[in-house]
Motif scaffolding. Structure first.
Motif, PDB file in Angstrom:
ATOM      1  N   TYR A 105     -77.742  63.234  13.821  1.00 41.79           N
ATOM      2  CA  TYR A 105     -78.454  63.571  15.042  1.00 41.79           C
ATOM      3  C   TYR A 105     -79.140  64.865  15.211  1.00 41.79           C
ATOM      4  O   TYR A 105     -80.408  65.459  15.797  1.00 41.79           O
ATOM      5  CB  TYR A 105     -77.235  63.637  16.042  1.00 41.79           C
ATOM      6  CG  TYR A 105     -77.487  63.918  17.343  1.00 41.79           C
ATOM      7  CD1 TYR A 105     -78.150  62.828  18.257  1.00 41.79           C
ATOM      8  CD2 TYR A 105     -77.617  65.083  18.079  1.00 41.79           C
ATOM      9  CE1 TYR A 105     -78.444  63.043  19.581  1.00 41.79           C
ATOM     10  CE2 TYR A 105     -77.879  65.395  19.513  1.00 41.79           C
ATOM     11  CZ  TYR A 105     -78.216  64.119  20.167  1.00 41.79           C
ATOM     12  OH  TYR A 105     -78.684  64.501  21.457  1.00 41.79           O
ATOM     13  N   SER A 108     -82.564  65.187  13.332  1.00 40.16           N
ATOM     14  CA  SER A 108     -83.540  64.448  14.289  1.00 40.16           C
ATOM     15  C   SER A 108     -84.234  65.427  15.340  1.00 40.16           C
ATOM     16  O   SER A 108     -85.350  65.500  15.440  1.00 40.16           O
ATOM     17  CB  SER A 108     -83.033  62.995  14.799  1.00 40.16           C
ATOM     18  OG  SER A 108     -82.761  62.017  13.974  1.00 40.16           O
ATOM     19  N   ALA A 171     -75.504  57.351  16.921  1.00 42.49           N
ATOM     20  CA  ALA A 171     -76.126  58.646  16.977  1.00 42.49           C
ATOM     21  C   ALA A 171     -77.663  58.280  17.010  1.00 42.49           C
ATOM     22  O   ALA A 171     -78.587  59.156  17.782  1.00 42.49           O
ATOM     23  CB  ALA A 171     -75.963  59.209  15.716  1.00 42.49           C
ATOM     24  N   ASP A 174     -78.416  57.565  20.558  1.00 42.29           N
ATOM     25  CA  ASP A 174     -78.655  59.027  21.621  1.00 42.29           C
ATOM     26  C   ASP A 174     -79.861  59.621  21.358  1.00 42.29           C
ATOM     27  O   ASP A 174     -80.341  60.323  22.244  1.00 42.29           O
ATOM     28  CB  ASP A 174     -77.327  59.598  21.243  1.00 42.29           C
ATOM     29  CG  ASP A 174     -75.839  59.299  21.589  1.00 42.29           C
ATOM     30  OD1 ASP A 174     -75.998  58.577  22.621  1.00 42.29           O
ATOM     31  OD2 ASP A 174     -74.785  59.421  21.181  1.00 42.29           O
ATOM     32  N   ALA A 175     -80.169  59.658  20.041  1.00 42.31           N
ATOM     33  CA  ALA A 175     -81.321  60.718  19.707  1.00 42.31           C
ATOM     34  C   ALA A 175     -82.557  59.827  20.320  1.00 42.31           C
ATOM     35  O   ALA A 175     -83.548  60.777  20.486  1.00 42.31           O
ATOM     36  CB  ALA A 175     -81.343  60.507  17.943  1.00 42.31           C
ATOM     37  N   GLU A 193     -74.819  66.510  22.097  1.00 46.85           N
ATOM     38  CA  GLU A 193     -74.530  67.106  20.788  1.00 46.85           C
ATOM     39  C   GLU A 193     -73.138  67.689  20.617  1.00 46.85           C
ATOM     40  O   GLU A 193     -72.390  67.646  19.406  1.00 46.85           O
ATOM     41  CB  GLU A 193     -75.762  68.298  20.628  1.00 46.85           C
ATOM     42  CG  GLU A 193     -75.379  68.826  18.936  1.00 46.85           C
ATOM     43  CD  GLU A 193     -76.631  69.937  18.768  1.00 46.85           C
ATOM     44  OE1 GLU A 193     -76.169  70.682  17.652  1.00 46.85           O
ATOM     45  OE2 GLU A 193     -77.544  70.180  19.464  1.00 46.85           O
TER      46      GLU A 193
END
Length: 531
Positions: A105, A108, A171, A174-175, A193
């Motif tokens: 994460y 990215s 993840a 989310d990213a 995060e």
């Protein structure tokens, strides 16, 4: 403790430094085809291990200091890879799985933070990820799982791999949501995060029976040793002895070692003909160093190495430790008239011609002269000077020193020979330090055989005999002991030795007192005894 490593290598004709490292012998077959992601600065270099077993990676810098920092990080990564390959695949804890997903994460975020691109693209990827079923998520995340494990030098079991893929899927969603928001110009606080813990593998509980590999302990010890002041040669010698110890034991479990195992090893080595001094100063020293480190670093609950008192009897000295004049002249005479044998490398023949003379007039270690390069010999005002440096190969005290050559060597034409030689090593057929390392040892062995064929007395070392002789002659001609020690590269004995410099002029003055070796002179055994 942090250790100094060997210097990074530069390609011929390039100022960019690079790392060259061989795969350990016990992993050569297993490593072929493995993809590595070697850290280089803030980036990674993807390397696939080939059948040659040699890993070459550009360090992507012209700065020697930065190259050393990058090489230390890369070597530490490779040590982790070798350790994970030797150990069984491990099971990740739930915390470790989420922490690794957090690594992806954050990667990215760092990659796209300055320029996230179009929000519509990230929205499309986010919507697609929301529709994946578990099987699709496993398939789509498989390349990212592989890359992450390569970056962290991890080998995990199938269950851990499946759980990591699922965590990466979350993840990823989310990213992509965050990057879509950034693409729309919304750089508000990232509240996601914080859910990811820091990646830090959690040590298993000590009350769970563990198998601690002996070779794995050496691999971890080597990582620290490489960043302080141990040479690669020493590290590999430690590993070689420990691998023989593992073969002797029939297992690799350090946790099950007992003092009796080391006593059995000592008895076997002595029965095999090794001297008590070798077993004490080499074998037991390796064991105490590695297993002592393991105990201090809580890898073992107690040190299994027993406190053996191996008392050495006083050696009876029946003759001088160094070559007597008759022996020195015999070797130098044979050296002066040496003709290369069929199929012998020209560099080896040149070593037999010049290295004995260099050792006779400098008292240097044979290896220090064998690893001389063309650029290490130069004219400094009225003096011809050789530079003995760890940049060329192993130096015992790891300190560069410059030594004035005796005028007899210059008159014999050594400087002209050097000027006519190609760039690089004078006595070794190698283009860089990494390739030269093993060949330096080979040439030293050839010189040992050459000297032994002339001086058969095994009570004198065929290579080290020159150092003893240089000191002996220095005493006979009343040359300054401090300057003679500086020429030889001996360690300083007390604090007073730290004051004052040993200048080229001082060295030349001391060497001028040394008599020339006249190979036409006839010296008998009686003459040596009289001396």
């Amino acid at each position: 403790m942090l250790l100094r490593m060997a210097s990074p290598i530069r390609r011929d004709g390039s100022s960019v430094h690079y790392l060259r490292k061989r795969v350990p012998a016990d992993l050569t077959d297993k490593a072929v085809g493995v993809v590595l992601r070697v850290p280089v600065g803030d980036e990674t270099a993807e390397v696939q291990v080939g059948r040659s077993g040699t890993i070459k990676v550009s360090l992507r810098t012209h700065d020697p200091r930065e190259a050393k920092v990058r090489q230390a990080k890369a070597l530490a990564y490779l040590d982790d890879v070798w350790r994970s390959m030797r150990e069984a695949p491990r099971r990740l804890t739930h915390r470790e799985v989420i922490a690794l997903a957090g690594e992806a994460y954050r990667h990215s975020k760092k990659t796209w933070e300055s320029d996230p691109g179009r929000a519509t693209l990230w929205n499309m990827l986010h919507q697609a990820a929301l529709k994946w079923d578990p099987a699709t998520a496993q398939r789509e995340m498989a390349p990212y799982v592989a890359e992450l494990l390569q970056r962290k030098a991890l080998r995990i079991d199938d269950d851990s791999s499946a759980r990591l893929a699922a965590a990466l899927h979350e993840a990823f969603k989310d990213a992509t949501a965050l990057l879509e928001r950034w693409g729309r110009g919304d750089y508000g606080p990232d509240l996601v995060e914080a859910r990811f813990p820091e990646w830090k593998p959690i040590a298993p509980l000590r009350d769970v029976p563990l198998t601690v590999g002996i070779i794995a302990l050496w691999t971890d010890w080597a990582k620290e040793a490489r960043l302080a002041n141990r040479t690669e040669k020493t590290i590999e010698e430690y590993g070689s002895l420990l691998r023989r110890f593992v073969d002797f034991l029939g297992h690799d479990d350090a946790a099950s070692l007992t003092p009796e195992d080391f006593i059995r090893w000592k008895d076997r080595r002595l029965a095999d003909g090794l001297s008590l001094k070798t077993v004490k100063d080499t074998d037991m020293s390796v064991f105490k160093s590695v297993f002592g480190w393991a105990t201090e670093n809580r890898r073992l609950t107690e040190n299994p190495v027993p406190k053996l008192k191996l008392k050495l009897g006083k050696t009876i000295q029946e003759r001088p430790k160094g070559f007597v004049l008759r022996e020195a002249l015999a070797i130098l005479k044979a050296s002066s008239s040496y003709v290369a044998a069929p199929r012998e490398l020209p560099q080896t023949a040149m070593a037999k011609r010049w290295v004995p003379w260099l050792c006779a007039y400098t008292g240097s270690r044979v290896g220090e002269m064998v690893q001389l390069r063309r650029e290490d010999v130069e004219q400094r005002g009225p003096y011809v000077v050789v530079t003995i440096t760890p940049e060329a190969g192993p130096v015992k005290n790891k300190q560069t020193r410059r030594v004035v050559l005796h005028e007899h060597l210059v008159e014999c034409g050594f400087l002209e020979i050097v000027k006519a030689a190609p760039e690089g090593y004078l006595f070794v057929a190698a283009s860089d330090r990494e390739k030269a390392r093993g060949r330096i040892r080979a040439v030293k062995n050839r010189l040992c055989e050459f000297a032994r064929s002339i001086v058969a007395d095994e009570r004198v070392s065929p290579n080290h005999g020159w150092r003893h002789r240089f000191q002996t002659v220095g005493g006979e001609v009343d040359a300054s002991e401090r300057v003679v020690n500086a020429i030889c590269g001996h360690g300083r004995r007390d604090v007073s030795d730290d004051y004052g410099d040993r200048t080229f002029k001082a060295m030349a003055t001391a060497l001028a007192k040394y008599p020339r070796y006249d190979i036409t002179q006839r010296v008998t055994e009686a003459d040596d005894l009289a001396a």
